[in-house]
Design an enzyme around this catalytic site. Structure first.
Site, PDB file in Angstrom:
ATOM      1  CG  MET A  11      -2.190  -0.855   1.033  1.00 29.87           C
ATOM      2  SD  MET A  11      -3.068  -0.482  -0.502  1.00 29.87           S
ATOM      3  CE  MET A  11      -3.412   1.254  -0.289  1.00 29.87           C
ATOM      4  CD  GLU A  17       9.346   0.419   4.559  1.00 32.91           C
ATOM      5  OE1 GLU A  17       9.722  -0.269   5.526  1.00 32.91           O
ATOM      6  OE2 GLU A  17       8.231   0.258   4.054  1.00 32.91           O
ATOM      7  CE  LYS A  45      -6.256  -8.900   5.743  1.00 33.50           C
ATOM      8  NZ  LYS A  45      -5.629  -7.620   6.108  1.00 33.50           N
ATOM      9  CG  HIS A  60      -7.621 -10.130   2.024  1.00 34.07           C
ATOM     10  ND1 HIS A  60      -8.804 -10.336   2.695  1.00 34.07           N
ATOM     11  CD2 HIS A  60      -7.584  -8.810   1.729  1.00 34.07           C
ATOM     12  CE1 HIS A  60      -9.458  -9.183   2.786  1.00 34.07           C
ATOM     13  NE2 HIS A  60      -8.730  -8.236   2.213  1.00 34.07           N
TER      14      HIS A  60
END
Ligand code: NAD
Length: 266
Positions: free
Chosen positions: A12, A33, A158, A154
């Site tokens: 994302m 990060e 995940k 998903h």
């Protein structure tokens, strides 16, 4: 509007970088990060497959929050809580897409809304938020005569289950029925489970491949079944919603907000 992205190398995070760079109302002012990340020092625009910027990815969230009007966070619950404290200390708006908060972590996140604009959505897509409204309505209309089951699928990477969206859909059905989800949710079934308890709201989780996010809310009676389904086919539905929330924060004060406030859904 000056926007920062934390966790910028994530699935994302990269979508969010591209979304901010492509939005004329937003300026990307920094990207972070994790301290052990191999992308520290890289250009966030190039990393995301977009245009070059004059920025370098750092691990310095403190400076990011001091300089940004809003920060968008799709990382992990512990990391997001650390960022929520920085948001409150710096009066920076925080947009949270992270899922998988334990109840005490959720309470902590919401409490930061007293000192900052905190916006959280388990799912930033307009379609899924419509599905939530519909699930509440159908839950209310059909009641316990129809067994409610929530199915989600998903991608294989995940880490939390059921998805935050599946739980939010369960909450919507429970709200429609006037009950508390925690009292009726059946999150796992395995072995000799016995018959279904009337009024339960069940969850089933599938994981595999690159599936971005599929959710079905099912109402099953003896002779028929009603199914409400949403399928995401592009992660931009989430990044666009999150950037929209960041821009919307400029017209709001401190508080804890969600999609229903921004979209005006009840
Ligand atoms: P991901 O693992 O690809 O990305 C998470 C990123 O956060 C990683 O790059 C990781 O290195 C980084 N990170 C970890 N610690 C950090 C730190 N201290 N500082 C900065 N960055 C740090 O995961 P993803 O698929 O992008 O999903 C992230 C979260 O967003 C998950 O909780 C997921 O369920 C959620 N999500 C929400 C929506 C929504 O609409 N709300 C949509 C998709 C995903």
């Amino acid at each position: 509007m000056k926007i920062g992205i934390v966790g910028c190398a994530g699935r994302m995070g990269q979508m969010l970088i591209k979304e901010v760079l492509g939005n004329p109302r937003a300026t990307l002012i920094g990207a972070t990060e994790a301290p052990n990340s191999t992308v520290l020092g890289h250009d966030p625009g190039l990393l995301a497959g977009g245009v070059a910027t004059d920025l370098k990815i750092t691990e310095d969230a403190k400076t990011l929050f001091a300089n940004a009007d809003a920060v968008i966070d799709f990382t992990a619950p512990k990391v997001t809580l650390m960022h929520a404290k920085l948001a409150a200390d710096n009066f920076t708006a925080l947009i949270v897409g992270t899922t998988g908060f334990e109840p005490d972590q959720q309470t902590q996140l919401e409490a930061f809304g007293a000192n900052a604009f905190i916006f959280q959505a388990a799912n930033f897509s307009v379609g899924v938020n419509l599905l939530m409204g519909l699930s509440e309505q159908v839950g209310s209309l059909l009641g316990n005569d129809y067994d409610a089951e929530i199915l989600e699928m998903h991608h294989k990477n995940k880490v939390d289950a059921p998805s935050g969206t599946a739980l939010a859909l369960g909450k919507a059905v429970a709200k429609g029925r006037g009950v508390d989800l925690d009292a009726v949710s059946k999150r796992v079934r395995d072995g000799i489970t016995g018959a279904r308890t009337p009024g339960d709201i069940g969850f089933a989780t599938l994981r595999g491949g690159a599936v971005i996010g599929d959710h079905t809310v099912m109402f099953a009676a003896d002779g028929e079944r009603v199914e409400l389904t949403h399928k995401a086919s592009d992660r931009t539905i989430y990044s666009a919603g999150a950037v929209r929330a960041a821009i919307w924060s400029q017209s709001q004060g401190n508080g804890f907000f969600g999609m229903r406030h921004m979209l005006g859904f009840n």
